[in-house]
Design an enzyme around this catalytic site. Structure first.
Site, mmCIF file in Angstrom:
data_model
loop_
_atom_site.group_PDB
_atom_site.id
_atom_site.type_symbol
_atom_site.label_atom_id
_atom_site.label_comp_id
_atom_site.label_asym_id
_atom_site.label_seq_id
_atom_site.Cartn_x
_atom_site.Cartn_y
_atom_site.Cartn_z
ATOM 1 N N ARG A 122 4.028 6.657 17.431
ATOM 2 C CA ARG A 122 4.936 5.611 16.910
ATOM 3 C C ARG A 122 4.186 4.457 16.237
ATOM 4 N NH1 ARG A 122 7.831 6.627 21.762
ATOM 5 N NH2 ARG A 122 9.563 8.007 21.304
ATOM 6 N N LYS A 144 2.555 0.609 1.299
ATOM 7 C CA LYS A 144 3.379 1.781 0.956
ATOM 8 C C LYS A 144 2.582 3.021 1.323
ATOM 9 C CE LYS A 144 6.358 0.196 -2.782
ATOM 10 N NZ LYS A 144 6.669 0.332 -4.222
ATOM 11 N N GLU A 186 -4.072 -0.248 -14.355
ATOM 12 C CA GLU A 186 -3.369 -1.068 -13.355
ATOM 13 C C GLU A 186 -3.920 -2.501 -13.343
ATOM 14 O OE1 GLU A 186 -0.760 -0.220 -11.496
ATOM 15 O OE2 GLU A 186 -0.761 1.972 -11.357
ATOM 16 N N LYS A 228 -1.400 -8.887 -6.300
ATOM 17 C CA LYS A 228 -0.565 -7.954 -5.529
ATOM 18 C C LYS A 228 -0.225 -8.553 -4.173
ATOM 19 C CE LYS A 228 0.550 -3.414 -4.117
ATOM 20 N NZ LYS A 228 0.433 -1.986 -4.264
ATOM 21 N N GLU A 238 10.243 -4.505 -1.244
ATOM 22 C CA GLU A 238 10.754 -4.297 -2.603
ATOM 23 C C GLU A 238 12.271 -4.472 -2.716
ATOM 24 O OE1 GLU A 238 8.570 -1.326 -4.812
ATOM 25 O OE2 GLU A 238 10.235 -1.101 -6.192
ATOM 26 N N ARG A 242 8.851 -7.402 -5.896
ATOM 27 C CA ARG A 242 7.806 -6.367 -5.833
ATOM 28 C C ARG A 242 7.958 -5.370 -6.972
ATOM 29 N NH1 ARG A 242 4.890 -3.556 -0.618
ATOM 30 N NH2 ARG A 242 3.606 -2.155 -1.847
ATOM 31 N N ASN A 246 5.879 -2.609 -11.026
ATOM 32 C CA ASN A 246 6.187 -1.370 -11.739
ATOM 33 C C ASN A 246 6.232 -1.562 -13.252
ATOM 34 O OD1 ASN A 246 6.428 0.196 -9.387
ATOM 35 N ND2 ASN A 246 8.439 -0.709 -9.029
ATOM 36 N N HIS A 249 5.834 1.396 -15.519
ATOM 37 C CA HIS A 249 5.964 2.600 -14.707
ATOM 38 C C HIS A 249 7.199 3.439 -15.027
ATOM 39 C CE1 HIS A 249 2.656 0.885 -12.501
ATOM 40 N NE2 HIS A 249 2.626 1.881 -11.651
ATOM 41 N N HIS A 253 6.474 7.190 -15.551
ATOM 42 C CA HIS A 253 6.975 8.293 -14.723
ATOM 43 C C HIS A 253 7.602 9.385 -15.581
ATOM 44 C CE1 HIS A 253 7.093 5.416 -11.054
ATOM 45 N NE2 HIS A 253 5.925 6.014 -11.175
ATOM 46 N N HIS A 267 -2.353 8.909 -13.995
ATOM 47 C CA HIS A 267 -1.333 7.889 -13.703
ATOM 48 C C HIS A 267 -1.615 6.563 -14.423
ATOM 49 C CE1 HIS A 267 1.729 5.641 -11.609
ATOM 50 N NE2 HIS A 267 0.818 4.756 -11.243
HETATM 51 N N1 GLY Z 1 2.357 0.366 -6.457
HETATM 52 C C1 GLY Z 1 3.501 -0.468 -6.416
HETATM 53 C C2 GLY Z 1 3.717 -1.138 -5.108
HETATM 54 O O1 GLY Z 1 2.871 -1.092 -4.251
HETATM 55 O O2 GLY Z 1 4.748 -1.710 -4.905
#
Ligand code: GLY
Length: 370
Positions: A122, A144, A186, A228, A238, A242, A246, A249, A253, A267
């Protein structure tokens, strides 16, 4: 030359350490987190060959023992079978609730191992040691974690913040130039989305960053991580801001899907082209000046990066199918495509208010010159 950025998230706050030779110092930096002098490390075959011995030596120097699981390199590893293997290995290694798991690698390893740490007993703590530029400036920071599903990328996962990130800028010297420049996509994104001064610094110093100047690399990684960290601290899960991360992106994508997630387009290369297209769209909608998209593309071109659709080898589908691919993006809310647009360099914002025809015409013109 070392820098520390704190990701401010209350009791889940953590430091991102940035600078050369951090693998050699890993033991001293990780030791304060440990209840016993032992860690389980998960990495991939490519990274293990280059950096696992240095990590072992760094840990041993502080009296920390290490066991390691080495997975195959590549995106296919971010899947149920390797996730299951990782979790079962961690259990076989008798990793306890108070222990720390270490992710040594790029984005694939960081995402997979972070997710394994999120669910193991957990939730156990984990340390990210990102070894690619993209992982140092993006995926290792912000919590993430996850794996891919047959239905799409990153569809299974959890928010699970690391306890420490060690971004060793010396290891970037082992990256291929193409992979490095993909990560640089990035880096540029951060300047474009929120910091004109940083973009201007990159216009002057980008070639030093690319050619290996350590002080320039540390500064580029630090500013990216700081931006960031600020955004994640404002909006960890997000719900709003956040999504600024993107920028580029939504186009990216669609282009990645159109090229089958193959090495036709990495990417970060897709992010760079996507940023150029997002500025083109912003300019056509009268949001930013016509000079902005040209300036973005001029910098990418000068860095030797992919800039236009013509730079992607092989055939691309038409504008309509590309917009359809965008509509499958997981950022779609109530069927509305969300875009990150800009009122100028360093002034991005999130909007769902983008006419489909405007996106189509940007892509049609971009494809015409391809
Ligand atoms: N790579 C985008 C984020 O971490 O929100």
């Amino acid at each position: 030359m070392h820098q520390t950025v704190n990701v401010e998230l209350g009791e889940r706050s953590y430091d991102v350490e940035i600078g050369p030779d951090l693998l050699a110092q890993s033991g001293a930096r990780i030791a304060p987190l440990l209840h016993r002098p032992k860690v389980a490390v998960v990495t991939d075959e490519n990274v293990a060959a280059l950096h696992l011995d240095a990590l072992r030596d760094g840990l041993n120097a502080a009296g920390i023992e290490m066991s390691a699981l080495t997975l195959p390199a590549g995106e296919a590893t971010k899947s149920w079978p390797h996730f299951e293997r990782t979790v079962e290995w961690l259990l076989a290694e008798k990793v306890e609730r108070r222990d720390v798991v270490v992710a040594l690698g790029g984005g694939v390893i960081g995402d997979l191992v972070g997710f394994a740490a999120a669910v193991l007993r957990r939730g156990v703590r984990f340390v990210q040691i990102p070894t690619s530029l993209l992982a140092q400036v993006d995926s290792s920071v912000g919590g993430k974690t996850g794996i891919n599903a047959p239905q799409g990328k990153n569809l299974i996962g959890a928010f699970h913040q690391p306890s420490l990130v060690l971004a060793d800028t010396s290891v970037l010297g082992t990256m291929s130039q193409r992979d490095f420049l993909s990560g640089y996509g990035e880096v540029v994104k951060y300047g474009l989305l929120g910091d004109l001064d940083f973009f201007e610094w990159l216009e002057i110093n980008g070639s030093a960053v690319s050619s290996g100047d350590m002080a320039a690399r540390v500064r580029a990684v630090t500013r990216s991580v700081q931006m960031k960290a600020d955004i994640v601290a404002r909006d960890e899960t997000e719900q709003g801001d956040r999504a600024l991360l993107n920028l580029g992106h939504t186009f990216c994508h669609a282009l990645e899907a159109a090229t089958g997630y193959s090495d036709r387009l990495l990417h970060g290369e897709g992010v760079a082209i996507g940023c150029a297209l997002a500025f083109e769209l912003s300019s056509r909608l009268g949001l930013c000046s016509q000079e902005d998209p040209s300036r973005v593309r001029a910098h990418l071109r000068e860095m030797g990066m992919k800039t236009d659709l013509a730079d992607i080898p092989g055939e691309l589908p038409g504008a309509e199918p590309l917009v359809d691919l965008m509509s499958q993006d997981k950022k779609v809310v109530d069927g509305q495509l969300r875009f990150i647009l800009a009122r100028g360099i360093g002034q991005a914002f999130v909007t769902a208010d983008v006419p489909r025809d405007a996106v189509l015409s940007v892509l049609e013109d971009a494809l015409e010159t391809a």
